[in-house]
Design an enzyme around this catalytic site. Structure first.
Site, PDB file in Angstrom:
ATOM      1  N   ALA A  61       0.835  -1.197   0.000  1.00 47.36           N
ATOM      2  CA  ALA A  61       0.000   0.000   0.000  1.00 47.36           C
ATOM      3  C   ALA A  61       0.869   1.247   0.000  1.00 47.36           C
ATOM      4  O   ALA A  61       2.019   1.226   0.436  1.00 47.36           O
ATOM      5  CB  ALA A  61      -0.923  -0.006   1.212  1.00 47.36           C
ATOM      6  N   GLY A 102       0.793  -4.955   1.301  1.00 52.19           N
ATOM      7  CA  GLY A 102      -0.385  -5.074   0.455  1.00 52.19           C
ATOM      8  C   GLY A 102      -0.113  -5.824  -0.833  1.00 52.19           C
ATOM      9  O   GLY A 102      -1.024  -6.427  -1.405  1.00 52.19           O
ATOM     10  N   GLU A 105      -0.624  -9.314   0.170  1.00 49.07           N
ATOM     11  CA  GLU A 105      -2.054  -9.526   0.414  1.00 49.07           C
ATOM     12  C   GLU A 105      -2.814  -9.623  -0.905  1.00 49.07           C
ATOM     13  O   GLU A 105      -3.741 -10.434  -1.038  1.00 49.07           O
ATOM     14  CB  GLU A 105      -2.590  -8.396   1.288  1.00 49.07           C
ATOM     15  CG  GLU A 105      -2.068  -8.489   2.727  1.00 49.07           C
ATOM     16  CD  GLU A 105      -2.427  -7.302   3.585  1.00 49.07           C
ATOM     17  OE1 GLU A 105      -2.969  -7.492   4.682  1.00 49.07           O
ATOM     18  OE2 GLU A 105      -2.156  -6.155   3.153  1.00 49.07           O
ATOM     19  N   GLU A 125       4.202  -4.595   8.145  1.00 49.62           N
ATOM     20  CA  GLU A 125       3.403  -3.531   8.759  1.00 49.62           C
ATOM     21  C   GLU A 125       3.711  -3.319  10.230  1.00 49.62           C
ATOM     22  O   GLU A 125       3.577  -2.208  10.758  1.00 49.62           O
ATOM     23  CB  GLU A 125       1.911  -3.843   8.573  1.00 49.62           C
ATOM     24  CG  GLU A 125       1.394  -3.677   7.154  1.00 49.62           C
ATOM     25  CD  GLU A 125       1.644  -4.901   6.279  1.00 49.62           C
ATOM     26  OE1 GLU A 125       1.163  -4.914   5.136  1.00 49.62           O
ATOM     27  OE2 GLU A 125       2.336  -5.840   6.727  1.00 49.62           O
TER      28      GLU A 125
END
Length: 702
Positions: A61, A102, A105, A125
């Site tokens: 992200a 991300g 993910e 994270e």
């Protein structure tokens, strides 16, 4: 375009192309979503490959979007993952280089994953005070064993793809592709496209089960472990909670719980501090008036003047990076001692298994020694690491100026002296810069790069890039006494001395500051560095700035010969060969006698007062440094203190901490301190920048 759409026969290839790490910001998410729809609508396409341009699959992200409307704008990462998961054609993630956060993910939503060897896979994270917020805590334990998944999530450390692929029962990778990744991924996807063309259901990670033979005992053990190892950080414990939910709840309930935990962590001061530090480290390398495309000078050989503790440590940084080093000393004995110390340091690493014998030998083979300045003539960079005396520096730089080739960079490791005056000792001031390493130089991350008034921009750019090569965090400072770090620490140390005069003991002050999170209190730090160093600075101050008041306790200590660990006695006593700080009755008697001589009655001082007098002394001087233009931004000051002075990471640095308390509150506390008649008159006058920001309700950092 942030996503490229290409057809490779009957396979659509969607390539994330958002440098530098193919981050999944809003524009990338929108284009990837549109590419998926286009591929799904095309009857000629039987399968889809998602990959990354350049050297990475995706770094995850876009952290700059955290807490903004763009982070939740549709399609957000959750929606995109759902779209991939529900696709009616096989979606294959072709992973290479780095696949993190991300990005991982997203790949876990794909029906299949293939990877190049040595792909680094991680959910980092936790290093930002968060947990994976787009399904990572729920899906990773479904494709790896629960213990491996939890270790990856709690540590945030990358693991190589081939290692993960070798784990029994893993479902993370369908294939490790030897050779050209995209060709292998396209062939794999085409085969799967035809396999599922008849309506066979597509495999989804959400349909797998996360299992552990003894979950209650395991997760309790995990909680106990992270509590002991990360007691100041809430995120690791929440990671354990989320992975436990993956085992004990269905996928949708687990995802909802993960999201709840993620949002709560987003607003913790620890996460805000860690995210601040993340951005600060990257911002430190950007110098406002030095373009990023500034041509760099070529550094292939380094010279170091001085083979003492600093010179040896500095040399090791370059040897570790594979750069040849020539060390100059004035005597053969000094050279022998210096090289012996370097050998001992490397041999200790070999003994601990941190360095292989062949690497040790390779590094030592890059090291040469000399007693002649002429042997430094061909160096591209020469760093002076001699005694902190301007006269000595003048001799060194005068000699270097005579022999070192034109275009070479001449650097001083001075910690306090005027780099402009040092540059003036040469006929090439544009080539002179400060490179202030912190002791031990082969261990400490911080490098203060001191910009003289005539330092060339390409010299600055070269040194900043070189810092990355030797794995240092470089921060640019202007020229002033002590630069950023030592200029601030002087005010911190002054307050520590005043606290002794008013009733504290050294151990009380150190204990309070260490409980706040500092790696070491001011008195233990003085004993480690050598109390005689501060004594020499104060002697200079008494001549140059006679109006500046210090507690005399530190001078009295040095007059007793108590210089610290190196003499076996400083603010504390030390047993022979040990570093344990033992409270000293001799020091307490000296302080009490001095206090009585000043007519001061000792008072009880709270830990809160101790901490905030010391920390706000840093903050106020930091504000002056910003106003003077010595540091270009508050985050640079924070990086100096996080990487060089043991400031607690979870508080983000002194300027970030002040922001978290509210600058209005900081100023009010300083005004209360100013009413103390025993403190130095004027010490707590707020710096103009601090006063202005507080009055306007603003912060040091955006």
């Amino acid at each position: 375009m942030a996503v490229r759409y290409d057809l490779h026969g009957e396979v659509a290839v969607l390539t994330l192309d958002n440098p530098p790490v193919n981050g999944l910001g809003l524009a990338t998410r929108r284009e990837l979503s549109a590419g998926l729809e286009r591929a799904l609508a095309d009857p000629a396409v039987v399968a889809i490959v998602v990959t990354g341009a350049g050297k990475v699959f995706s770094g995850g992200a876009d952290i700059k979007e955290f807490g903004t409307d763009r982070a939740i704008a549709e399609p957000n990462l959750h929606s995109l993952i759902r779209q991939v998961e529900l696709a009616g054609k096989p979606v294959v993630a072709a992973m290479h280089g780095t696949c993190m956060g991300g990005g991982l993910e997203l790949s876990l939503a794909c029906h299949y994953r293939v990877a190049a060897p040595a792909t680094q896979v991680a959910l980092p994270e936790v290093k930002l005070g968060l947990l994976p917020g787009a399904g990572g805590t729920q899906r990773l334990p479904r494709v790896l064993d629960v213990e491996t998944a939890l270790n990856m999530i709690v540590s945030g450390e990358p693991v190589a793809s081939e290692l993960l692929a070798s784990l029994p029962g893993q479902k993370l990778f369908a294939q490790i592709v030897e050779g050209e990744l995209l060709a292998g991924a396209v062939a794999f996807a085409a085969a799967k496209g035809h396999e599922h063309a008849g309506g066979a259901p597509l495999p989804r990670v959400r349909d797998l089960k996360a299992r552990h033979a003894n979950p209650d005992a395991f997760f309790q053990f995990a909680r106990n472990t992270v509590k002991a190892m990360a007691r100041h950080f809430p995120a690791p414990a929440k990671c354990v909670d989320a992975v436990e939910a993956a085992v004990k709840r269905d996928i949708d309930a687990g995802l909802a719980y993960e999201r709840e935990l993620f949002m709560a962590l987003m607003f913790t001061p620890e996460s805000q501090a860690l995210r601040h530090a993340f951005f600060a480290e990257r911002a430190a390398s950007k110098i406002p008036d030095v373009p990023e495309d500034t041509p760099l000078r070529r550094i292939t050989k380094v010279g170091v003047v001085g083979a003492g503790t600093m010179g040896g440590g500095i040399s090791m940084n370059f040897l570790n990076a594979g750069l040849p080093v020539t060390i100059l000393e004035t005597t053969a004995e000094a050279l022998e001692r210096g090289v012996a110390t370097i050998r001992r340091n490397y041999e200790a690493q070999v003994k601990k298994g941190k360095l292989k014998e062949d690497k040790y030998q390779q590094r030592m083979a890059l090291l040469t020694t000399t007693l002649s300045y002429a042997d430094l003539a061909g160096c591209d960079l020469v760093i002076e690491a001699v005694y902190e005396d301007l006269g000595v520096k003048q001799q060194v730089f005068g000699a270097l100026d005579e022999v070192v080739k034109p275009g070479a960079i001449l650097a001083s490791n001075t910690s306090t002296l005027d780099v402009n005056r040092i540059a003036g000792f040469t006929k090439r001031p544009a080539d002179v810069v400060g490179m202030h390493f912190f002791s031990p130089a082969n261990v400490m991350k911080l490098l203060e790069v001191v910009r003289g008034e005539k330092t060339a921009k390409d010299v600055l750019a070269t040194v900043m890039q070189l810092a990355k090569t030797i794995r240092k965090t470089a921060v640019v400072s202007g020229v002033c006494d002590g630069f950023i770090g030592n200029r601030m620490i002087e005010q911190y140390s002054r307050q520590a001395g005043f606290l002794l005069e008013e009733g504290c003991t050294p151990q009380q002050v150190d204990k309070a500051v260490e409980a706040f999170g500092f790696a070491m209190g001011p008195f233990r730090m003085g004993d480690l560095a050598g109390n005689d160093i501060g004594w020499a600075i104060r002697k200079r101050r008494y001549v140059e700035q006679p109006q500046m008041r210090y507690s005399q306790t530190a001078d009295l200590l040095c007059e007793m010969g108590r210089y610290g660990q190196k003499t076996g006695a400083g603010w504390y006593d030390y047993a022979p060969g040990k570093r344990d700080a033992i409270p000293s009755p001799v020091v307490e008697e000296m302080v009490a006698k001095h206090r009585a001589g000043l007519g001061i009655t000792a008072r009880t001082i709270s830990d809160d007062e101790i901490v905030h007098r010391l920390v706000y002394a840093l903050v106020n001087e930091g504000a002056k440094i910003l106003e003077d233009g010595i540091a270009s931004k508050a985050s640079d000051i924070d990086m100096v203190y996080l990487t060089g002075y043991g400031f607690p990471l979870w508080r983000g640095g002194p300027m970030c901490y002040a922001d978290s308390q509210g600058l209005f509150n900081v100023v009010q506390t300083m005004k209360a301190f100013a009413r103390n008649p025993l403190d130095d008159a004027g010490f707590w006058e707020p710096a103009p920048l601090l006063a202005r920001l507080a009055a306007e309700g603003r912060r040091f950092t955006a």
